[in-house]
Design a protein around this motif. Structure first.
Motif, mmCIF file in Angstrom:
data_model
loop_
_atom_site.group_PDB
_atom_site.id
_atom_site.type_symbol
_atom_site.label_atom_id
_atom_site.label_comp_id
_atom_site.label_asym_id
_atom_site.label_seq_id
_atom_site.Cartn_x
_atom_site.Cartn_y
_atom_site.Cartn_z
ATOM 1 N N PRO A 90 0.741 -1.367 -0.101
ATOM 2 C CA PRO A 90 0.210 -0.020 -0.099
ATOM 3 C C PRO A 90 0.962 1.347 -0.173
ATOM 4 C CG PRO A 90 -0.851 -1.649 1.405
ATOM 5 C CD PRO A 90 0.376 -2.207 1.145
ATOM 6 N N ASP A 91 2.129 1.143 0.661
ATOM 7 C CA ASP A 91 2.738 2.441 0.751
ATOM 8 C C ASP A 91 3.405 2.788 -0.461
ATOM 9 O OD1 ASP A 91 2.489 2.508 3.523
ATOM 10 O OD2 ASP A 91 3.938 1.222 3.885
ATOM 11 N N MET A 92 3.870 1.561 -0.950
ATOM 12 C CA MET A 92 4.584 1.752 -2.493
ATOM 13 C C MET A 92 3.508 2.182 -3.770
ATOM 14 S SD MET A 92 7.648 -1.064 -2.272
ATOM 15 C CE MET A 92 6.866 -2.458 -1.516
ATOM 16 N N LEU A 93 2.360 1.610 -3.647
ATOM 17 C CA LEU A 93 1.448 2.042 -4.508
ATOM 18 C C LEU A 93 0.747 3.429 -4.403
ATOM 19 C CD1 LEU A 93 -0.715 -1.212 -4.645
ATOM 20 C CD2 LEU A 93 0.783 -0.472 -6.476
ATOM 21 N N ALA A 94 0.779 3.906 -3.122
ATOM 22 C CA ALA A 94 0.591 5.366 -2.824
ATOM 23 C C ALA A 94 1.605 6.117 -3.408
ATOM 24 C CB ALA A 94 0.343 5.696 -1.375
ATOM 25 N N LEU A 95 2.858 5.635 -3.335
ATOM 26 C CA LEU A 95 4.091 6.415 -3.930
ATOM 27 C C LEU A 95 3.946 6.783 -5.539
ATOM 28 C CD1 LEU A 95 6.765 7.881 -3.057
ATOM 29 C CD2 LEU A 95 7.895 5.607 -3.626
ATOM 30 N N GLN A 96 3.571 5.469 -6.010
ATOM 31 C CA GLN A 96 3.596 5.622 -7.562
ATOM 32 C C GLN A 96 2.279 6.441 -7.771
ATOM 33 O OE1 GLN A 96 4.751 4.347 -10.063
ATOM 34 N NE2 GLN A 96 6.100 2.695 -9.361
ATOM 35 N N ALA A 97 1.209 6.680 -7.063
ATOM 36 C CA ALA A 97 0.195 7.441 -7.470
ATOM 37 C C ALA A 97 0.726 8.892 -7.153
ATOM 38 C CB ALA A 97 -1.124 7.358 -6.569
ATOM 39 N N GLY A 98 1.477 9.420 -6.246
ATOM 40 C CA GLY A 98 2.130 10.595 -6.014
ATOM 41 C C GLY A 98 3.056 10.962 -7.166
ATOM 42 N N MET A 99 3.577 10.080 -7.816
ATOM 43 C CA MET A 99 4.912 10.265 -8.694
ATOM 44 C C MET A 99 4.148 10.502 -10.292
ATOM 45 S SD MET A 99 7.712 7.539 -7.757
ATOM 46 C CE MET A 99 8.575 7.790 -9.104
ATOM 47 N N HIS A 100 3.008 9.424 -10.337
ATOM 48 C CA HIS A 100 2.293 9.634 -11.613
ATOM 49 C C HIS A 100 0.804 9.539 -11.527
ATOM 50 C CE1 HIS A 100 6.542 8.323 -13.270
ATOM 51 N NE2 HIS A 100 6.497 7.247 -12.331
ATOM 52 N N PRO A 101 0.389 10.625 -11.000
ATOM 53 C CA PRO A 101 -1.028 10.554 -10.753
ATOM 54 C C PRO A 101 -2.220 10.570 -11.784
ATOM 55 C CG PRO A 101 -0.193 12.774 -10.474
ATOM 56 C CD PRO A 101 1.018 11.860 -10.628
ATOM 57 N N SER A 102 -1.713 10.731 -12.909
ATOM 58 C CA SER A 102 -2.394 10.906 -14.240
ATOM 59 C C SER A 102 -2.215 9.601 -15.273
ATOM 60 C CB SER A 102 -2.256 12.162 -14.983
ATOM 61 O OG SER A 102 -0.911 12.407 -15.464
ATOM 62 N N ARG A 103 -1.089 8.750 -14.860
ATOM 63 C CA ARG A 103 -0.946 7.643 -15.739
ATOM 64 C C ARG A 103 -1.886 6.584 -15.411
ATOM 65 N NH1 ARG A 103 4.958 5.230 -15.080
ATOM 66 N NH2 ARG A 103 5.574 7.458 -15.965
ATOM 67 N N THR A 104 -2.379 5.909 -16.316
ATOM 68 C CA THR A 104 -3.274 4.906 -16.430
ATOM 69 C C THR A 104 -2.954 3.727 -15.752
ATOM 70 O OG1 THR A 104 -4.441 5.484 -18.302
ATOM 71 C CG2 THR A 104 -4.919 3.416 -17.832
ATOM 72 N N ALA A 105 -3.503 3.201 -14.849
ATOM 73 C CA ALA A 105 -3.202 2.407 -14.050
ATOM 74 C C ALA A 105 -3.961 0.874 -14.177
ATOM 75 C CB ALA A 105 -3.341 2.461 -12.314
ATOM 76 N N ALA B 13 -11.349 3.402 -17.451
ATOM 77 C CA ALA B 13 -9.871 3.165 -16.820
ATOM 78 C C ALA B 13 -10.085 3.866 -15.558
ATOM 79 C CB ALA B 13 -9.271 3.785 -17.861
ATOM 80 N N PHE B 14 -8.945 3.786 -14.892
ATOM 81 C CA PHE B 14 -8.478 4.559 -13.750
ATOM 82 C C PHE B 14 -7.266 4.730 -13.731
ATOM 83 C CE2 PHE B 14 -12.276 2.505 -11.863
ATOM 84 C CZ PHE B 14 -12.640 3.199 -10.919
ATOM 85 N N THR B 15 -6.766 6.040 -13.297
ATOM 86 C CA THR B 15 -5.501 6.709 -13.407
ATOM 87 C C THR B 15 -4.910 6.180 -11.958
ATOM 88 O OG1 THR B 15 -5.911 8.770 -12.255
ATOM 89 C CG2 THR B 15 -5.973 8.716 -14.698
ATOM 90 N N TYR B 16 -3.880 6.357 -11.874
ATOM 91 C CA TYR B 16 -3.068 5.868 -10.521
ATOM 92 C C TYR B 16 -3.740 6.729 -9.291
ATOM 93 C CZ TYR B 16 0.604 2.613 -11.986
ATOM 94 O OH TYR B 16 1.304 1.571 -12.524
ATOM 95 N N ALA B 17 -3.778 7.787 -9.520
ATOM 96 C CA ALA B 17 -4.642 8.893 -8.335
ATOM 97 C C ALA B 17 -5.873 8.333 -8.223
ATOM 98 C CB ALA B 17 -4.339 10.363 -8.782
ATOM 99 N N GLN B 18 -6.814 8.138 -9.284
ATOM 100 C CA GLN B 18 -8.154 7.600 -8.929
ATOM 101 C C GLN B 18 -8.309 6.161 -8.733
ATOM 102 O OE1 GLN B 18 -9.135 8.047 -13.158
ATOM 103 N NE2 GLN B 18 -10.010 10.027 -12.918
ATOM 104 N N MET B 19 -7.183 5.265 -9.003
ATOM 105 C CA MET B 19 -7.267 3.923 -8.377
ATOM 106 C C MET B 19 -6.994 4.036 -6.807
ATOM 107 S SD MET B 19 -4.590 0.909 -9.108
ATOM 108 C CE MET B 19 -3.125 1.695 -8.235
#
Length: 724
Positions: free
Chosen positions: A5-20, A27-33
């Motif tokens: 969970p910590d590392m996924l949250a970090l990915q969302a912070g680094m690439h919020p608009s990238r499609t996850a 589709a969900f972006t990393y931030a939306q996911m």
């Protein structure tokens, strides 16, 4: 230590608009996911959920619910879609589930948002002990049909994911397509967590849209079409799926372009299959693991691979082979089995036999126990299935085999006077009660028991499996062979298990193109065909059809007893085919030809060679080769006879009496071909199968030569106005 969970949250912070996550329609972006997963986690906490079963087909909602359980520290128990009702009930009771999470609405269900529904369960009273750090319980299929729960912590799943990320650092995996059920731990960790930690996109789609049903159902065409549509960089494959994709690529139905890494595991993988895959551009890499070790222990990757091995162990585990040849793993093993407090400390005995190779590579050579592993990666205890057979059929003895096959087979000893039809009905009934991966595909029934004196039983009556397997052709030679459809209830339209018929179609596709590409087919469609061409074709048809029944009789006389069911099928074929050559002579007479002259004439050299080849294969080779001709002629008649016959009649203005052969075979062979499909799927001996494939290729070639030789006008005939 940071967890998933910590590392996924970090990915969302680094690439919020990238499609996850990518689904069929959204589709969900990393931030939306992460926002959606956290919202679901809050709902689980408010609802007081401690243990949740995660059900249903592959979907974005499944992934979000899984992540929500990690965030809310809820024990997540994925429920495989292929579990039987009794297995699911066992899982629910043993795990003491509070609720079920699903993407499908249910009566009394509560919608938590983002497509996730919660259905509460009655308070459990028989829940089993589990370790306090348990975050996920993955239930194996169970070697006896009773699922076994493996308890894993977040730390253990994180360690496996990070070790895989490190091993695959040199491979750019930007887009992964999940084609195994998400409830499968391997797909859950390596197909979802890993791509997300690498910043990639995970595509999830309903399994049926990928050609999958149950644990072992597969429609290759649907799967290939889905791959073309989604264009993934990576897939996780079991051996059966790898075999299907390699065959499709060899027939130029699937391109290797775009693939960067195709992981293969879950069962025995032949070196030949991997080599064939590489030859057609499929980057197949074999790995090894088990649920008790977080799903992956060793993996071959680009730049660090060795033929005949399952790769080097990942960095988070230590692997050794003990003095008995058992593979042992330490460093990241499970917390224990659900309900079993006796957790092994230190080195886990995997139950697999292997060897340590040079440079740290590991080979896996078999299992210490008698487990069978199907080509879809499902474990089956032969002893369990044998006891089911003895109980259900009242058999005196039963020996189950089929390691590496899609479905198990069995040798039975039944000494009463029940008919094969009665036994077949009882076997079908038993199959209905078994988990779909354990259903029998073929059973050979003997009347003579296996004995200790013959070397087939131990002194206390247990089967000597290696000796029985070695002598199987002899043991089944005098047996009554029964074929059962192992998945008749859930088979997709046109689906298969890559059974022999589908392999036959696939491996003869190139040869078949010689027939479908004959100039006469285009000429007919373009109106460049005349009476000379039609009567020449019918003449050649007469000269090979008149041999159909004699060839069947020759084949039937040469078949061994183990193929008695094929001989019976030939009797039905003969009844259907007898006299068809006379139909052709009548068609020729309706076209104004002298049918007696044709009867006593000679065929084109291509037909002469085709007929001679088949007689030779039956008499000097394997008589099963005859069915290569059936594959060609019945398949060709279905595809071409009716549509081309109608076009010829329209162009030549001939009466219906000139088309009894073409029209009857275009419709009649639809039923014949289904009968043929089922018959081919009943042929399991590799030598028989290869003889049929080789004969089909030869007949496609020679029959195609005949079609290429049909005389054609040089150009479209101009309409004549002389009479007007």
């Amino acid at each position: 230590m940071a967890t998933l969970p910590d590392m996924l949250a970090l990915q969302a912070g680094m690439h919020p608009s990238r499609t996850a996550l990518q689904g069929p329609e959204a589709a969900f972006t990393y931030a939306q996911m992460m926002q959606a997963a956290q919202a679901l986690a809050d709902q689980l906490t408010l609802s007081g959920v401690r243990r949740a079963g995660l059900c249903g087909d592959n979907s974005m909602a499944w992934v979000l619910a899984d992540l929500a359980c990690l965030l809310a520290e809820v024990v997540c128990v994925p429920v495989p879609v292929f579990f039987s009702p009794s297995q699911t009930a066992h899982l629910t009771e043993r795990a003491g589930l509070d609720c079920l999470l699903s993407a499908e609405a249910s009566d009394g269900g509560e919608h938590l948002g983002h497509g996730v529904w919660l259905t509460r369960l009655p308070e459990a009273h028989g829940e089993a002990w589990m370790h306090e750090q348990t975050a996920k319980i993955t239930f194996t299929s169970g070697s006896t049909g009773t699922p076994k729960g493996v308890c894993l912590s977040i730390a253990q799943m994180t360690a496996t994911t990070l070790a895989l990320k490190e091993r695959l650092a040199g491979v750019s995996l930007e887009h992964h397509l999940c084609i195994l059920p998400l409830a499968t731990l391997l797909e859950n960790i390596a197909g979802v967590y890993l791509p997300l930690l690498m910043g990639g996109t995970v595509t999830v789609a309903p399994l049926h849209s990928l050609g999958m049903t149950g644990s072992s159902g597969l429609d290759v065409k649907w799967l290939v079409e889905a791959i073309h549509h989604h264009r993934p960089h990576s897939l996780i494959l079991v051996p059966e799926l790898a075999q299907a994709l390699v065959a499709a690529a060899e027939q130029q139905q699937l391109s290797g372009d775009g693939f960067r890494f195709l992981a293969v595991g879950g069962g025995r993988v032949s070196a030949d299959l991997l080599a064939r895959g590489r030859a057609v551009g499929l980057p197949l890499y074999e790995g090894y693991g088990l649920s008790e070790c977080g799903s992956v222990v060793a993996l071959n990757v680009p730049g660090a691979e060795r033929e005949g091995s399952v790769g080097q162990p990942l960095g988070h585990v230590r692997v050794r082979v003990d003095d008995r040849g058992h593979i042992r793993v330490a460093g990241n093993t499970h917390l224990g089995y659900l309900g079993d407090r006796a957790v092994e400390d230190g080195w886990l005995d995997t139950g697999d036999l292997g060897a340590s190779l040079s440079d740290g590579f590991l080979s896996v050579n078999g299992r210490a126990k008698n487990l069978l592993i199907t080509s879809f990666g499902r474990n089956i205890s032969p002893e369990w299935l044998e006891s089911e057979l003895i109980q259900a059929l009242g058999a005196r003895q039963a020996v189950v085999y089929g390691d590496g096959d899609p479905h198990p087979s069995a040798l039975l000893v039944v000494q009463d006077d029940r008919s094969s039809d009665a036994l077949g009905e009882q076997l079908a009934s038993l199959n209905e009660r078994l988990p779909d991966y354990a259903r029998l595909a073929r059973v050979h029934v003997r009347r003579q028991p296996l004995t200790h004196a013959d070397g087939y039983l131990t002194a206390n009556g247990r089967p000597m499996r290696q000796r029985i397997q070695a002598d199987l052709p002899t043991l089944v030679a005098g047996a009554c062979s029964l074929t059962i459809d192992p998945d008749h209830s859930s088979h997709p339209p046109g689906g298969s298990f890559m059974a022999f018929f589908d392999r036959l179609q696939s491996e003869t596709a190139e040869a078949r193109a010689h027939v479908t590409g004959a100039p006469v087919i285009a000429a007919i469609r373009e109106g460049r065909f005349d009476l000379d061409g039609y009567t020449w074709f019918l003449t050649q048809a007469y000269h090979h059809v008149k041999h159909t029944v004699p060839l069947m009789m020759a084949c039937g006389g040469r078949l061994p007893e183990r193929l008695e069911f094929v001989r019976k099928a030939l009797v039905e074929y003969i009844e259907e085919e007898y006299g068809h050559h006379e139909w052709i002579l009548n068609d020729l007479a309706a076209c104004g030809e002298d049918k007696e002259a044709i009867r006593h004439g000679s065929p084109d050299i291509s037909i002469e060679l085709m007929v001679a080849y088949l007689y030779d294969r039956i008499n000097r080779g394997n008589p099963a080769a005859f069915f290569g001709m059936v594959q060609v002629l019945e398949g060709t008649s279905i595809e071409l006879a009716t549509p081309l016959g109608e076009e010829i009649q329209k162009q030549l203005k001939l009466p219906n009496q000139a088309f009894s052969y073409l029209y009857s075979h275009g419709a009649l062979d639809q039923e014949h071909f289904e009968f043929f499909r089922n018959l081919m799927n009943s042929i399991t001996d590799p030598d028989d199968q290869q003889a049929i494939v080789e004969a089909a290729r030869m007949v496609y070639r020679l029959y195609g030569d005949m079609l290429h030789s049909i005389p054609l006008p040089t150009r479209r005939k101009e309409q004549s106005h002389a009479v007007a």
